[in-house]
Motif scaffolding. Sequence first.
Motif, PDB file in Angstrom:
ATOM      1  N   ALA A   1       0.828  -1.203   0.000  1.00 28.75           N
ATOM      2  CA  ALA A   1       0.000   0.000   0.000  1.00 28.75           C
ATOM      3  C   ALA A   1       0.866   1.258   0.000  1.00 28.75           C
ATOM      4  CB  ALA A   1      -0.930  -0.004   1.212  1.00 28.75           C
ATOM      5  N   GLN A   2       1.940   1.242   0.767  1.00 27.40           N
ATOM      6  CA  GLN A   2       2.841   2.389   0.811  1.00 27.40           C
ATOM      7  C   GLN A   2       3.604   2.535  -0.506  1.00 27.40           C
ATOM      8  OE1 GLN A   2       5.128   1.227   4.215  1.00 27.40           O
ATOM      9  NE2 GLN A   2       3.652   2.030   5.696  1.00 27.40           N
ATOM     10  N   TYR A   3       3.945   1.399  -1.109  1.00 25.85           N
ATOM     11  CA  TYR A   3       4.706   1.428  -2.358  1.00 25.85           C
ATOM     12  C   TYR A   3       3.883   2.008  -3.499  1.00 25.85           C
ATOM     13  CZ  TYR A   3       7.713  -0.341  -6.138  1.00 25.85           C
ATOM     14  OH  TYR A   3       8.532  -0.450  -7.234  1.00 25.85           O
ATOM     15  N   CYS A   4       2.614   1.587  -3.641  1.00 31.04           N
ATOM     16  CA  CYS A   4       1.817   2.126  -4.746  1.00 31.04           C
ATOM     17  C   CYS A   4       1.552   3.614  -4.535  1.00 31.04           C
ATOM     18  CB  CYS A   4       0.523   1.340  -4.934  1.00 31.04           C
ATOM     19  SG  CYS A   4      -0.645   1.408  -3.582  1.00 31.04           S
ATOM     20  N   THR A   5       1.429   4.034  -3.271  1.00 34.79           N
ATOM     21  CA  THR A   5       1.299   5.470  -3.001  1.00 34.79           C
ATOM     22  C   THR A   5       2.579   6.203  -3.380  1.00 34.79           C
ATOM     23  OG1 THR A   5      -0.217   5.002  -1.171  1.00 34.79           O
ATOM     24  CG2 THR A   5       0.781   7.182  -1.224  1.00 34.79           C
ATOM     25  N   ARG A   6       3.723   5.582  -3.096  1.00 35.71           N
ATOM     26  CA  ARG A   6       5.014   6.204  -3.445  1.00 35.71           C
ATOM     27  C   ARG A   6       5.190   6.297  -4.948  1.00 35.71           C
ATOM     28  NH1 ARG A   6       7.935   9.439  -3.960  1.00 35.71           N
ATOM     29  NH2 ARG A   6      10.094   9.728  -3.265  1.00 35.71           N
ATOM     30  N   ILE A   7       4.722   5.300  -5.695  1.00 38.34           N
ATOM     31  CA  ILE A   7       4.791   5.353  -7.159  1.00 38.34           C
ATOM     32  C   ILE A   7       3.956   6.519  -7.674  1.00 38.34           C
ATOM     33  CG2 ILE A   7       4.170   4.143  -9.281  1.00 38.34           C
ATOM     34  CD1 ILE A   7       4.751   1.513  -7.807  1.00 38.34           C
ATOM     35  N   ALA A   8       2.745   6.676  -7.117  1.00 39.10           N
ATOM     36  CA  ALA A   8       1.889   7.798  -7.526  1.00 39.10           C
ATOM     37  C   ALA A   8       2.556   9.132  -7.217  1.00 39.10           C
ATOM     38  CB  ALA A   8       0.534   7.694  -6.829  1.00 39.10           C
ATOM     39  N   GLU A   9       3.220   9.229  -6.051  1.00 36.69           N
ATOM     40  CA  GLU A   9       3.937  10.461  -5.704  1.00 36.69           C
ATOM     41  C   GLU A   9       5.069  10.733  -6.682  1.00 36.69           C
ATOM     42  OE1 GLU A   9       3.656  10.938  -0.892  1.00 36.69           O
ATOM     43  OE2 GLU A   9       4.967   9.373  -1.663  1.00 36.69           O
ATOM     44  N   TYR A  10       5.763   9.690  -7.088  1.00 33.54           N
ATOM     45  CA  TYR A  10       6.890   9.848  -8.016  1.00 33.54           C
ATOM     46  C   TYR A  10       6.428  10.459  -9.339  1.00 33.54           C
ATOM     47  CZ  TYR A  10      10.562   8.476 -11.319  1.00 33.54           C
ATOM     48  OH  TYR A  10      11.532   8.485 -12.306  1.00 33.54           O
ATOM     49  N   PHE A  11       5.335   9.918  -9.900  1.00 34.22           N
ATOM     50  CA  PHE A  11       4.842  10.443 -11.175  1.00 34.22           C
ATOM     51  C   PHE A  11       4.215  11.830 -10.988  1.00 34.22           C
ATOM     52  CE2 PHE A  11       4.853   5.861 -12.355  1.00 34.22           C
ATOM     53  CZ  PHE A  11       5.677   5.959 -13.469  1.00 34.22           C
ATOM     54  N   ARG A  12       3.590  12.079  -9.845  1.00 33.46           N
ATOM     55  CA  ARG A  12       3.056  13.423  -9.584  1.00 33.46           C
ATOM     56  C   ARG A  12       4.181  14.443  -9.552  1.00 33.46           C
ATOM     57  NH1 ARG A  12       0.711  14.462  -3.744  1.00 33.46           N
ATOM     58  NH2 ARG A  12       2.934  14.178  -3.327  1.00 33.46           N
ATOM     59  N   ASP A  13       5.307  14.070  -8.947  1.00 35.19           N
ATOM     60  CA  ASP A  13       6.448  14.985  -8.888  1.00 35.19           C
ATOM     61  C   ASP A  13       7.052  15.228 -10.263  1.00 35.19           C
ATOM     62  OD1 ASP A  13       6.015  15.088  -6.193  1.00 35.19           O
ATOM     63  OD2 ASP A  13       7.609  13.671  -5.669  1.00 35.19           O
ATOM     64  N   LYS A  14       6.744  14.347 -11.223  1.00 36.49           N
ATOM     65  CA  LYS A  14       7.180  14.537 -12.608  1.00 36.49           C
ATOM     66  C   LYS A  14       6.193  15.397 -13.397  1.00 36.49           C
ATOM     67  CE  LYS A  14      10.836  11.825 -12.449  1.00 36.49           C
ATOM     68  NZ  LYS A  14      12.220  12.320 -12.664  1.00 36.49           N
ATOM     69  N   GLY A  15       5.172  15.906 -12.721  1.00 37.09           N
ATOM     70  CA  GLY A  15       4.186  16.762 -13.373  1.00 37.09           C
ATOM     71  C   GLY A  15       3.018  16.030 -13.995  1.00 37.09           C
ATOM     72  N   LYS A  16       2.859  14.730 -13.700  1.00 36.37           N
ATOM     73  CA  LYS A  16       1.788  13.937 -14.296  1.00 36.37           C
ATOM     74  C   LYS A  16       0.515  14.010 -13.449  1.00 36.37           C
ATOM     75  CE  LYS A  16       4.589  12.214 -17.449  1.00 36.37           C
ATOM     76  NZ  LYS A  16       4.443  12.552 -18.900  1.00 36.37           N
TER      77      LYS A  16
END
Length: 448
Positions: free
Chosen positions: A243-258
């Motif tokens: 659960a923490q990992y999929c949230t971290r993946i979403a944060e990673y792409f959000r930080d890329k402007g997605k």
Amino acid sequence: MRLDRVSFARRLEGYSDAISLPSQPILEGRLLRMVGLTLEAEGLRAAIGSRCLVINEDSYHPVQVEAEVMGFSAGKIYLMPVGSLAGIAPGARVVPLPDAGRLPMGMSMLGRVLDGAGRALDGKGGMKAEDWVPMDGPSINPLKRDPISQPLDVGIRSINGLLTVGRGQRLGLFAGTGVGKSVLLGMMTRFTEAEIIVVGLIGERGREVKEFIDEILGEEGIKRSVVVASPADDAPLMRLRAAQYCTRIAEYFRDKGKNVLLLMDSLTRYAQAQREIALAIGEPPATKGYPPSVFAKLPKLVERAGNAEAGGGSITAFYTVLSEGDDQQDPIADAARGVLDGHFVLARRLAEEGHYPAIDIEASISRVMPQVVPPEQLKQAQRFKQLWSRYQQSRDLISVGAYVPGGDADTDLAIARQPLMAQYLRQGLDDSVGMQQSREQLATVLGQ
């Protein structure tokens, strides 16, 4: 016992690309005993949340199991294993790892299915990691978050028209078992206009993981998606990490402007995994068997979703919440309702009538809808709910012929419009209805 750098490297050979070797000798501990799911060790110093390797070299086949430090007391360290403990015996070495671990990230993750540790489950081989990031993402100052001001088209007519979702909103899908939560998530995955989709299948049956990917997500949906799966037979710590990992993946792409759509099925399984861990290390139960740490972790996970700072990306998140016995006052459902920006309730009564998606319009709400839709649509949505509610209140009288037309103008109008309203709320699995079309059909239903 202290290990020098060379000995430590040999013990960790082939274990993980993300581990860096320490410059100082490592203080090694010994495994004392296992109680329930918890390991007790002595002789080492390790911080809460740090990782350790439990190494048993006395068995015929050497065994290494990763574990995480969950607590300590009177010189003892309490650890929770990530995988199976088969082959581990008393006296096994416990070696602290030098960092909290980093996870692979990158565009190559799209179309892949991973476990809670970032390992591929789809048999397509390894990924090319563009970045290695820690599990905990950077926190965002709440005053710097971009406010929710734009609608997000999810392709579901009843949601687009009556419960409009804002880009960066966090919502819950509340329901019991077998009323179509996973199917609704799959429809959103295929129809939404988000650039990246992250799906977390936490604590679900292993059979459902493949079915969701092949039948619900589909070939088109998987192309722009990352799926993190941790089925019910995984260790509770692995389910928690997933659960923490999929949230971290979403944060990673959000930080890329997605613009990211995060779908987690389910938040309840995440809470149950934390409950297993907390009870195993001796935390007292509080509300219906859930320890206090469960209710502390829920907002920490949910608050990581949402908009970035102005000009950045966004995470629009949907969390499914299982209501035991369709009880909307379940402690997890009640806690989730307080930290989310709205909730959609799926009613078993509607599902039994063949009404899909089985969204109970009367019990559902989107708290940011007034901020993202025109005033005219907001008035139409309120009028639709009034008429639908009026019909439901008089349904029994109407069905037995006890209602006399002309007694109430709104009830008469609700009876006349009911077939159109029911048709508006229903939608086929492969039918996508855009935002503009949803608004136009809503006006038509109300005769405007």
